[in-house]
Design an enzyme around this catalytic site. Structure first.
Site, PDB file in Angstrom:
ATOM      1  N   CYS A 246       3.278  -2.827   4.060  1.00  0.00           N
ATOM      2  CA  CYS A 246       2.449  -1.653   4.375  1.00  0.00           C
ATOM      3  C   CYS A 246       3.223  -0.837   5.402  1.00  0.00           C
ATOM      4  O   CYS A 246       4.435  -1.014   5.520  1.00  0.00           O
ATOM      5  CB  CYS A 246       1.049  -2.049   4.840  1.00  0.00           C
ATOM      6  N   GLY A 247       2.565   0.056   6.120  1.00  0.00           N
ATOM      7  CA  GLY A 247       3.307   0.888   7.069  1.00  0.00           C
ATOM      8  C   GLY A 247       3.995   0.050   8.130  1.00  0.00           C
ATOM      9  O   GLY A 247       5.174   0.220   8.428  1.00  0.00           O
ATOM     10  N   THR A 248       3.238  -0.888   8.698  1.00  0.00           N
ATOM     11  CA  THR A 248       3.779  -1.747   9.763  1.00  0.00           C
ATOM     12  C   THR A 248       3.951  -3.201   9.337  1.00  0.00           C
ATOM     13  O   THR A 248       4.597  -3.976  10.049  1.00  0.00           O
ATOM     14  CB  THR A 248       2.806  -1.768  10.967  1.00  0.00           C
ATOM     15  N   GLY A 249       3.290  -3.595   8.274  1.00  0.00           N
ATOM     16  CA  GLY A 249       3.227  -5.020   7.878  1.00  0.00           C
ATOM     17  C   GLY A 249       2.047  -5.734   8.524  1.00  0.00           C
ATOM     18  O   GLY A 249       1.647  -6.821   8.084  1.00  0.00           O
ATOM     19  N   ILE A 250       1.472  -5.129   9.548  1.00  0.00           N
ATOM     20  CA  ILE A 250       0.464  -5.831  10.357  1.00  0.00           C
ATOM     21  C   ILE A 250      -0.873  -5.966   9.618  1.00  0.00           C
ATOM     22  O   ILE A 250      -1.470  -7.049   9.567  1.00  0.00           O
ATOM     23  CB  ILE A 250       0.281  -5.136  11.722  1.00  0.00           C
ATOM     24  N   GLY A 251      -1.353  -4.875   9.049  1.00  0.00           N
ATOM     25  CA  GLY A 251      -2.631  -4.940   8.325  1.00  0.00           C
ATOM     26  C   GLY A 251      -2.562  -5.954   7.192  1.00  0.00           C
ATOM     27  O   GLY A 251      -3.488  -6.754   6.995  1.00  0.00           O
ATOM     28  N   MET A 252      -1.461  -5.937   6.471  1.00  0.00           N
ATOM     29  CA  MET A 252      -1.278  -6.880   5.366  1.00  0.00           C
ATOM     30  C   MET A 252      -1.318  -8.318   5.874  1.00  0.00           C
ATOM     31  O   MET A 252      -1.919  -9.194   5.245  1.00  0.00           O
ATOM     32  CB  MET A 252       0.065  -6.639   4.658  1.00  0.00           C
TER      33      MET A 252
ATOM     34  N   HIS B 145      10.229 -23.157  11.010  1.00  0.00           N
ATOM     35  CA  HIS B 145       9.218 -23.811  11.848  1.00  0.00           C
ATOM     36  C   HIS B 145       7.785 -23.641  11.349  1.00  0.00           C
ATOM     37  O   HIS B 145       6.958 -24.519  11.570  1.00  0.00           O
ATOM     38  CB  HIS B 145       9.298 -23.273  13.284  1.00  0.00           C
TER      39      HIS B 145
ATOM     40  N   ASP C  45       0.867  -1.182   0.000  1.00  0.00           N
ATOM     41  CA  ASP C  45       0.000   0.000   0.000  1.00  0.00           C
ATOM     42  C   ASP C  45       0.907   1.236   0.000  1.00  0.00           C
ATOM     43  O   ASP C  45       2.131   1.108  -0.171  1.00  0.00           O
ATOM     44  CB  ASP C  45      -0.997  -0.035   1.181  1.00  0.00           C
ATOM     45  N   HIS C  46       0.317   2.403   0.203  1.00  0.00           N
ATOM     46  CA  HIS C  46       1.110   3.639   0.168  1.00  0.00           C
ATOM     47  C   HIS C  46       2.172   3.673   1.270  1.00  0.00           C
ATOM     48  O   HIS C  46       3.237   4.233   1.082  1.00  0.00           O
ATOM     49  CB  HIS C  46       0.188   4.862   0.255  1.00  0.00           C
TER      50      HIS C  46
ATOM     51  N   ARG D  83       8.932 -32.432  13.195  1.00  0.00           N
ATOM     52  CA  ARG D  83       7.976 -32.223  14.295  1.00  0.00           C
ATOM     53  C   ARG D  83       7.053 -31.027  14.065  1.00  0.00           C
ATOM     54  O   ARG D  83       5.995 -30.925  14.674  1.00  0.00           O
ATOM     55  CB  ARG D  83       8.724 -32.057  15.619  1.00  0.00           C
ATOM     56  N   HIS D  84       7.446 -30.137  13.177  1.00  0.00           N
ATOM     57  CA  HIS D  84       6.632 -28.938  12.946  1.00  0.00           C
ATOM     58  C   HIS D  84       5.409 -29.227  12.079  1.00  0.00           C
ATOM     59  O   HIS D  84       4.440 -28.470  12.103  1.00  0.00           O
ATOM     60  CB  HIS D  84       7.473 -27.837  12.301  1.00  0.00           C
TER      61      HIS D  84
HETATM   62  C1  RB5 Z   1      -1.805   3.160   6.309  1.00  0.00           C
HETATM   63  O1  RB5 Z   1      -1.805   4.424   6.862  1.00  0.00           O
HETATM   64  C2  RB5 Z   1      -1.414   2.119   7.344  1.00  0.00           C
HETATM   65  O2  RB5 Z   1      -2.468   1.946   8.232  1.00  0.00           O
HETATM   66  C3  RB5 Z   1      -1.058   0.811   6.691  1.00  0.00           C
HETATM   67  O3  RB5 Z   1       0.011   1.023   5.831  1.00  0.00           O
HETATM   68  C4  RB5 Z   1      -0.608  -0.315   7.600  1.00  0.00           C
HETATM   69  O4  RB5 Z   1       0.417   0.077   8.452  1.00  0.00           O
HETATM   70  C5  RB5 Z   1      -1.674  -1.054   8.296  1.00  0.00           C
HETATM   71  O5  RB5 Z   1      -1.427  -2.022   9.031  1.00  0.00           O
END
Ligand code: RB5
Length: 146
Positions: free
Chosen positions: A64-70, A97, A7-8, A131-132
């Protein structure tokens, strides 16, 4: 083939990863975004995750910004094991693993060169199996039953 999307928040790092894959002579398919304009990360995570789950791509990268949303979005697709990693150890062991097939990275978290090191570790580390596998089978059972 490697599937990649951002994303952006991950756009600039994604371009560097694409260039890195090119320099390594690795085939990849980029699923956008194609500029720094705002886009919703699930719209990118879905086609990348589908490309991996159907076997078109061997592995994927989502930025993405954190990788978490993705990672949250990608893990909704059957057969996807996506992990956010911010260090060498986790990147290595999530391959060894968890047999993760998508690595999610934070463009606002990681330095470019550091992120490229994680990309290489993810691509070069083989799943250990053994084992995994019983644990991955249990994850698949959860997926199948819910
Ligand atoms: C976008 O502002 C941000 O929320 C997205 O890139 C990402 O970090 C979400 O997890």
């Amino acid at each position: 083939m490697i599937a990649i999307g951002s994303d952006h928040g991950g756009y600039e790092l994604a371009q560097k990863i694409c260039k890195h894959l090119e320099e390594k002579g690795l085939e990849y398919k980029y699923f956008g975004t194609y500029n720094g304009e705002k886009v919703d990360y699930p719209d990118i995570a879905l086609p990348v995750a589908k490309s991996v789950s159907c076997g078109e791509a061997e592995k994927g990268f989502l930025i993405c910004g954190t990788g978490i949303g993705m990672s949250i979005a990608a893990n909704k697709v059957k057969g996807i094991r996506a992990a956010v990693c911010t260090d060498h150890f986790s990147t290595k062991f999530t391959r060894l693993h968890n047999d993760t097939n998508i690595l999610c990275l934070g463009g606002r978290v990681l330095g470019d060169l550091f992120a490229l090191e994680l990309v290489d570790i993810f691509l070069e580390t083989e799943y250990e199996g053994g084992r995994h596998q019983a644990r991955l089978d249990k994850i698949k059972q959860i997926e199948d039953e819910n």
